[in-house]
Design a protein around this motif. Structure first.
Motif, PDB file in Angstrom:
ATOM      1  N   ALA A  55      -5.604 -74.428  15.126  1.00  0.00           N
ATOM      2  CA  ALA A  55      -4.438 -74.977  14.444  1.00  0.00           C
ATOM      3  C   ALA A  55      -4.502 -76.499  14.479  1.00  0.00           C
ATOM      4  CB  ALA A  55      -3.156 -74.485  15.096  1.00  0.00           C
ATOM      5  N   VAL A  56      -3.910 -77.129  13.473  1.00  0.00           N
ATOM      6  CA  VAL A  56      -3.911 -78.587  13.390  1.00  0.00           C
ATOM      7  C   VAL A  56      -2.520 -79.072  13.011  1.00  0.00           C
ATOM      8  CG1 VAL A  56      -6.345 -78.745  12.763  1.00  0.00           C
ATOM      9  CG2 VAL A  56      -4.634 -78.545  10.954  1.00  0.00           C
ATOM     10  N   THR A  57      -2.165 -80.242  13.507  1.00  0.00           N
ATOM     11  CA  THR A  57      -0.980 -80.919  13.000  1.00  0.00           C
ATOM     12  C   THR A  57      -1.458 -82.042  12.095  1.00  0.00           C
ATOM     13  OG1 THR A  57      -0.795 -82.572  14.778  1.00  0.00           O
ATOM     14  CG2 THR A  57       0.263 -80.436  15.123  1.00  0.00           C
ATOM     15  N   THR A  58      -0.797 -82.179  10.958  1.00  0.00           N
ATOM     16  CA  THR A  58      -1.157 -83.234  10.009  1.00  0.00           C
ATOM     17  C   THR A  58       0.046 -83.515   9.130  1.00  0.00           C
ATOM     18  OG1 THR A  58      -2.845 -83.960   8.431  1.00  0.00           O
ATOM     19  CG2 THR A  58      -2.100 -81.662   8.262  1.00  0.00           C
ATOM     20  N   SER A  59      -0.090 -84.524   8.264  1.00  0.00           N
ATOM     21  CA  SER A  59       1.081 -85.031   7.554  1.00  0.00           C
ATOM     22  C   SER A  59       1.222 -84.541   6.122  1.00  0.00           C
ATOM     23  CB  SER A  59       1.036 -86.572   7.543  1.00  0.00           C
ATOM     24  OG  SER A  59      -0.154 -87.023   6.912  1.00  0.00           O
ATOM     25  N   SER A  60       0.233 -83.821   5.600  1.00  0.00           N
ATOM     26  CA  SER A  60       0.337 -83.414   4.195  1.00  0.00           C
ATOM     27  C   SER A  60      -0.461 -82.153   3.930  1.00  0.00           C
ATOM     28  CB  SER A  60      -0.179 -84.529   3.272  1.00  0.00           C
ATOM     29  OG  SER A  60      -1.584 -84.660   3.368  1.00  0.00           O
ATOM     30  N   ARG A  80      -4.197 -82.955   3.232  1.00  0.00           N
ATOM     31  CA  ARG A  80      -5.009 -83.097   4.437  1.00  0.00           C
ATOM     32  C   ARG A  80      -5.229 -81.734   5.089  1.00  0.00           C
ATOM     33  NH1 ARG A  80      -3.869 -88.447   7.892  1.00  0.00           N
ATOM     34  NH2 ARG A  80      -4.185 -89.979   6.241  1.00  0.00           N
ATOM     35  N   GLY A  81      -4.217 -80.903   5.060  1.00  0.00           N
ATOM     36  CA  GLY A  81      -4.354 -79.569   5.620  1.00  0.00           C
ATOM     37  C   GLY A  81      -5.446 -78.778   4.941  1.00  0.00           C
ATOM     38  N   ALA A  82      -5.534 -78.884   3.612  1.00  0.00           N
ATOM     39  CA  ALA A  82      -6.577 -78.175   2.872  1.00  0.00           C
ATOM     40  C   ALA A  82      -7.961 -78.675   3.268  1.00  0.00           C
ATOM     41  CB  ALA A  82      -6.353 -78.340   1.378  1.00  0.00           C
ATOM     42  N   ARG A  83      -8.078 -79.968   3.458  1.00  0.00           N
ATOM     43  CA  ARG A  83      -9.371 -80.521   3.868  1.00  0.00           C
ATOM     44  C   ARG A  83      -9.747 -80.070   5.281  1.00  0.00           C
ATOM     45  NH1 ARG A  83     -10.096 -86.766   2.409  1.00  0.00           N
ATOM     46  NH2 ARG A  83     -12.265 -86.146   2.849  1.00  0.00           N
ATOM     47  N   LEU A  84      -8.747 -79.963   6.155  1.00  0.00           N
ATOM     48  CA  LEU A  84      -9.023 -79.499   7.514  1.00  0.00           C
ATOM     49  C   LEU A  84      -9.376 -78.013   7.532  1.00  0.00           C
ATOM     50  CD1 LEU A  84      -6.227 -81.525   9.295  1.00  0.00           C
ATOM     51  CD2 LEU A  84      -8.680 -81.709   9.763  1.00  0.00           C
ATOM     52  N   ARG A  85      -8.770 -77.234   6.649  1.00  0.00           N
ATOM     53  CA  ARG A  85      -9.162 -75.813   6.530  1.00  0.00           C
ATOM     54  C   ARG A  85     -10.624 -75.700   6.124  1.00  0.00           C
ATOM     55  NH1 ARG A  85      -5.217 -71.895   6.763  1.00  0.00           N
ATOM     56  NH2 ARG A  85      -3.040 -72.578   6.503  1.00  0.00           N
ATOM     57  N   ALA A  86     -11.069 -76.570   5.243  1.00  0.00           N
ATOM     58  CA  ALA A  86     -12.467 -76.540   4.805  1.00  0.00           C
ATOM     59  C   ALA A  86     -13.424 -76.867   5.941  1.00  0.00           C
ATOM     60  CB  ALA A  86     -12.666 -77.517   3.650  1.00  0.00           C
ATOM     61  N   LEU A  87     -12.900 -77.526   6.984  1.00  0.00           N
ATOM     62  CA  LEU A  87     -13.727 -77.881   8.137  1.00  0.00           C
ATOM     63  C   LEU A  87     -13.623 -76.863   9.273  1.00  0.00           C
ATOM     64  CD1 LEU A  87     -12.929 -81.704   8.224  1.00  0.00           C
ATOM     65  CD2 LEU A  87     -15.097 -80.655   7.542  1.00  0.00           C
ATOM     66  N   GLY A  88     -12.745 -75.857   9.116  1.00  0.00           N
ATOM     67  CA  GLY A  88     -12.663 -74.818  10.133  1.00  0.00           C
ATOM     68  C   GLY A  88     -11.275 -74.528  10.659  1.00  0.00           C
ATOM     69  N   ALA A  89     -10.270 -75.294  10.253  1.00  0.00           N
ATOM     70  CA  ALA A  89      -8.905 -75.011  10.709  1.00  0.00           C
ATOM     71  C   ALA A  89      -8.407 -73.701  10.114  1.00  0.00           C
ATOM     72  CB  ALA A  89      -7.967 -76.151  10.325  1.00  0.00           C
ATOM     73  N   THR A  90      -7.681 -72.938  10.910  1.00  0.00           N
ATOM     74  CA  THR A  90      -7.123 -71.664  10.431  1.00  0.00           C
ATOM     75  C   THR A  90      -5.619 -71.736  10.198  1.00  0.00           C
ATOM     76  OG1 THR A  90      -6.856 -70.932  12.728  1.00  0.00           O
ATOM     77  CG2 THR A  90      -8.905 -70.313  11.601  1.00  0.00           C
ATOM     78  N   VAL A 103      -2.364 -74.673   9.506  1.00  0.00           N
ATOM     79  CA  VAL A 103      -1.968 -76.059   9.263  1.00  0.00           C
ATOM     80  C   VAL A 103      -0.476 -76.186   9.553  1.00  0.00           C
ATOM     81  CG1 VAL A 103      -1.767 -77.892   7.558  1.00  0.00           C
ATOM     82  CG2 VAL A 103      -3.783 -76.401   7.556  1.00  0.00           C
ATOM     83  N   LEU A 104      -0.133 -77.101  10.471  1.00  0.00           N
ATOM     84  CA  LEU A 104       1.242 -77.265  10.926  1.00  0.00           C
ATOM     85  C   LEU A 104       1.732 -78.678  10.620  1.00  0.00           C
ATOM     86  CD1 LEU A 104       0.678 -75.737  14.478  1.00  0.00           C
ATOM     87  CD2 LEU A 104       1.075 -74.511  12.323  1.00  0.00           C
ATOM     88  N   ASN A 105       3.060 -78.861  10.666  1.00  0.00           N
ATOM     89  CA  ASN A 105       3.585 -80.206  10.479  1.00  0.00           C
ATOM     90  C   ASN A 105       3.429 -80.993  11.777  1.00  0.00           C
ATOM     91  OD1 ASN A 105       5.689 -79.467  12.223  1.00  0.00           O
ATOM     92  ND2 ASN A 105       7.098 -79.006  10.544  1.00  0.00           N
ATOM     93  N   ARG A 106       3.880 -82.224  11.772  1.00  0.00           N
ATOM     94  CA  ARG A 106       3.663 -83.090  12.927  1.00  0.00           C
ATOM     95  C   ARG A 106       4.375 -82.604  14.184  1.00  0.00           C
ATOM     96  NH1 ARG A 106       3.954 -89.190  10.273  1.00  0.00           N
ATOM     97  NH2 ARG A 106       1.822 -89.203   9.431  1.00  0.00           N
ATOM     98  N   ASP A 161      -2.901 -97.909  10.273  1.00  0.00           N
ATOM     99  CA  ASP A 161      -1.505 -97.976  10.693  1.00  0.00           C
ATOM    100  C   ASP A 161      -0.586 -97.223   9.741  1.00  0.00           C
ATOM    101  OD1 ASP A 161      -2.305 -99.500  12.812  1.00  0.00           O
ATOM    102  OD2 ASP A 161      -1.278-101.333  12.192  1.00  0.00           O
ATOM    103  N   ASP A 162      -0.951 -97.188   8.454  1.00  0.00           N
ATOM    104  CA  ASP A 162      -0.133 -96.505   7.444  1.00  0.00           C
ATOM    105  C   ASP A 162      -0.424 -95.011   7.371  1.00  0.00           C
ATOM    106  OD1 ASP A 162       1.030 -98.899   6.811  1.00  0.00           O
ATOM    107  OD2 ASP A 162      -0.217 -99.284   5.054  1.00  0.00           O
ATOM    108  N   GLY A 163      -1.361 -94.527   8.182  1.00  0.00           N
ATOM    109  CA  GLY A 163      -1.683 -93.104   8.191  1.00  0.00           C
ATOM    110  C   GLY A 163      -2.440 -92.647   6.965  1.00  0.00           C
ATOM    111  N   GLU A 164      -3.189 -93.549   6.331  1.00  0.00           N
ATOM    112  CA  GLU A 164      -3.900 -93.207   5.105  1.00  0.00           C
ATOM    113  C   GLU A 164      -5.282 -92.605   5.348  1.00  0.00           C
ATOM    114  OE1 GLU A 164      -4.245 -96.428   2.379  1.00  0.00           O
ATOM    115  OE2 GLU A 164      -2.181 -97.125   2.664  1.00  0.00           O
ATOM    116  N   VAL A 165      -5.792 -92.728   6.563  1.00  0.00           N
ATOM    117  CA  VAL A 165      -7.210 -92.449   6.795  1.00  0.00           C
ATOM    118  C   VAL A 165      -7.446 -90.984   7.145  1.00  0.00           C
ATOM    119  CG1 VAL A 165      -9.225 -93.053   8.177  1.00  0.00           C
ATOM    120  CG2 VAL A 165      -7.563 -94.832   7.543  1.00  0.00           C
TER     121      VAL A 165
END
Length: 319
Positions: free
Chosen positions: A170-175, A178-188, A190-193, A307-311
């Motif tokens: 599981a991962v926490t992320t802001s959008s 980003r969640g879709a990209r993390l799923r492509a890397l192996g996340a099962t 996707v959660l909010n912050r 700092d803006d969380g864009e990366v």
């Protein structure tokens, strides 16, 4: 040569580009003409002044890892290093430069098919993620939560947990993007912050926390019995001074909390893991996620984006 220094701690506006003499290697050192410079969360913490006062003062050059070509070697260093493509750890600083100085003990030759940008993206992040999971005693079949998974360290932790046989990652992320990209890397999952989601696992055997900050204690409640939380970063600042009270309130669950720093790993062990991960990346088994490459002169912009969380992944500076 050009170098980026911290003229004043705080916002990215405190970073400035200056001209400074090129370094000369001392005994056991090499000079590297940099081709890629990793921009990491620790750099941002140092720039903000979070870790000032431990030998880090105004005028400090941030940056801890570079990749490039060895141009000069110091006394006691084999001359065969000259001309080699390498990755190097420069310590708590010294990386945001056109020519970096490093101890030869902290230098590794790069595979021919690994780019300089990929090397500084995988370099420290992949190694730290590997040993942080080991520090948490992660085992196949367990559930893992990576808190703050969109940075280079989180991206590597997700991939390594999935490759290591986690039952759920599981991962926490802001959008959602980003969640879709993390799923492509192996996340099962996707959660909010806050660690909430419609299909979120009830509890986790391992939580890797890259963020820390005031909300960290709330994640103790998400640990399974005998669960382990390992803090590997503090990009949101330090937790409340009484954060341990939350864990003590769940005393009967036998929960564990630990911090992890790669400083506690032997250089030989660090090198072995890095070389293994670079080989895996060359085979396509691991992905180096480069968010963007920017000129060295744009270091302040790189820090604003962080700092803006864009990366997503890692920003790389190029001289």
């Amino acid at each position: 040569m050009k170098a980026v220094v911290i003229q004043s701690f705080g916002s990215p506006d405190g970073l400035a580009v200056i001209e400074t003499p090129a370094p000369a290697p001392g005994p056991g050192q090499v000079v590297i003409a940099t081709e890629a410079i990793g921009v990491g969360g620790v750099d941002a913490m140092i720039r903000r002044g979070t870790v000032a006062g431990v030998g880090i003062e105004e005028g400090h050059v941030p940056g801890s890892e570079v990749a490039g070509i060895v141009t000069t070697v110091g006394a006691g260093v084999d001359a065969s290093w000259t001309g080699k493509r390498v990755w190097a750890f420069t310590g708590r600083g010294g990386g945001y430069v056109e020519q970096a100085l490093a101890s030869v003990e902290d230098v590794l030759p790069l595979p021919a098919d690994l780019s300089a940008a990929d090397a500084v993206t995988l370099g420290s992040s992949g190694m730290v993620a590997h040993f942080a999971l080991a520090h948490a005693h992660f085992a196949p079949g367990e559930t893992v939560l990576v808190r703050g998974a969109a940075g280079s360290l989180g991206v590597m932790a997700v991939q390594l947990a999935a490759r290591g046989g986690a039952r759920a990652v599981a991962v926490t992320t802001s959008s959602a993007k980003r969640g879709a990209r993390l799923r492509a890397l192996g996340a099962t999952h996707v959660l909010n912050r806050s660690g909430e989601g419609a299909d979120a696992p009830i509890a986790y055997d391992v939580i890797l926390d890259i963020i820390s900050g005031p909300d960290m204690p709330g994640f103790f409640d998400k640990l399974a019995p005998k669960g382990r939380m390992v803090a590997v970063g503090a990009v949101a600042g330090f937790p409340p001074v009484d954060f341990g009270a939350t864990m003590l309130a769940s005393f009967v669950e036998s929960l564990s909390f630990a911090t992890f720093s790669a400083d506690t790993v032997t250089p030989a062990d660090r090198r072995a893991v890095q070389l293994d991960q670079w080989a895996a990346a060359s085979r396509g088994d691991l992905r180096a996620v480069v968010h963007e490459s920017l000129p060295l002169e744009k270091a302040a912009l790189a820090h604003r984006k962080m700092d803006d969380g864009e990366v997503f992944g890692r920003i790389v500076l190029t001289p």
